[in-house]
Design a protein around this motif. Sequence first.
Motif, short mmCIF file in Angstrom:
data_model
loop_
_atom_site.label_atom_id
_atom_site.label_comp_id
_atom_site.label_asym_id
_atom_site.label_seq_id
_atom_site.Cartn_x
_atom_site.Cartn_y
_atom_site.Cartn_z
N HIS A 57 5.49 -2.16 4.26
CA HIS A 57 4.46 -1.83 3.28
C HIS A 57 3.94 -3.14 2.73
CE1 HIS A 57 2.48 0.97 0.40
NE2 HIS A 57 2.35 -0.17 -0.24
N GLY A 58 2.66 -3.42 2.96
CA GLY A 58 2.09 -4.70 2.53
C GLY A 58 2.88 -5.83 3.16
N LYS A 59 3.37 -6.75 2.33
CA LYS A 59 4.12 -7.90 2.86
C LYS A 59 5.63 -7.65 2.84
CE LYS A 59 0.67 -10.91 0.69
NZ LYS A 59 0.52 -12.03 -0.24
N HIS A 60 6.04 -6.42 2.52
CA HIS A 60 7.46 -6.10 2.47
C HIS A 60 7.91 -5.41 3.76
CE1 HIS A 60 8.17 -6.81 -1.89
NE2 HIS A 60 6.88 -6.57 -1.96
N LEU A 61 9.13 -5.75 4.17
CA LEU A 61 9.72 -5.07 5.33
C LEU A 61 11.04 -4.43 4.90
CD1 LEU A 61 9.62 -4.45 8.36
CD2 LEU A 61 10.72 -6.65 8.78
N PHE A 62 11.21 -3.16 5.25
CA PHE A 62 12.41 -2.42 4.89
C PHE A 62 13.09 -1.97 6.18
CE2 PHE A 62 9.05 -1.70 1.78
CZ PHE A 62 9.66 -2.16 0.61
N VAL A 63 14.40 -2.20 6.26
CA VAL A 63 15.12 -1.82 7.46
C VAL A 63 16.17 -0.78 7.09
CG1 VAL A 63 16.34 -2.68 9.49
CG2 VAL A 63 14.88 -4.24 8.18
#
Length: 263
Positions: A57-63
């Motif tokens: 999401h935007g500049k965030h990465l979630f794993v």
Amino acid sequence: MPELPDVESFKRYLDATSLHQRIAHVDVLSAYVLKGISARELAQRLKGCCFESSRRHGKHLFVRTDGDVWLRLHFGMTGSLRYFKDEEKAPPHTGVLFIFARDYRLAFDDQRKFGEVGLIKNVDEFLEKRALGPDALDIDLAEFKKMFTKHRGAVKSILMNQQSIAGIGNIYADEILFHARIHPATQIARLCYKDRRHLFRAMRHVLEKAVHYQADADRMPKTWLLSHREKRGKCPRCGRSLKSSTIGGRTAWFCPHCQRSAL
Ligand SMILES: [Zn+2]
């Protein structure tokens, strides 16, 4: 500084290399990047888990992990990922090293240490808490136009404001405005219906193409502003000199001839 196309490339890289492998150990080499968690806790919580899927999401990465927790990555100014074999040397500025059970490692490398690594329970809650706007590649024209009634100021500042729209930083804001032929200092209230539509289309075009080129500046078309944004740089469209000025605290590059000002 990693923006949406860079982070999307990291996501695809992680998806292609690091999913469905048991994490044997997590080594924190620089605790600067940890947010809201200690090195010990991060290692304890992730040990024995697998990365299952990822979401940007935007500049965030979630794993997502199979351990009921999400790893959260933000790449700050210089963050990146590298997947490599055990016997190879880790990148020089590795902050966190995810060591998989089978011979490979994933490094979160970050020279300037403005990146963030943490664990969260729920992605939507996190996005809400940060009051992040919709993702720049997820938004439709109707939603995009709403943004103009909610915010005031220079169009470039609004594009870079993560609370209005998430994912765009200094470089791509300039590129999008160059493609839309809008001066970066234009007050958004001054943009007519047609300008807004142009801006939306330019945003989609630039971000999609940049993702396609894996955010590699050397692969982007020379007709883009990107490779010309420097002193004595010439506009790739009209050949006149580019100009720079400070807008929203960042250096904006633009062509004063092609990007008209509605001030
Ligand atoms: Zn020009």
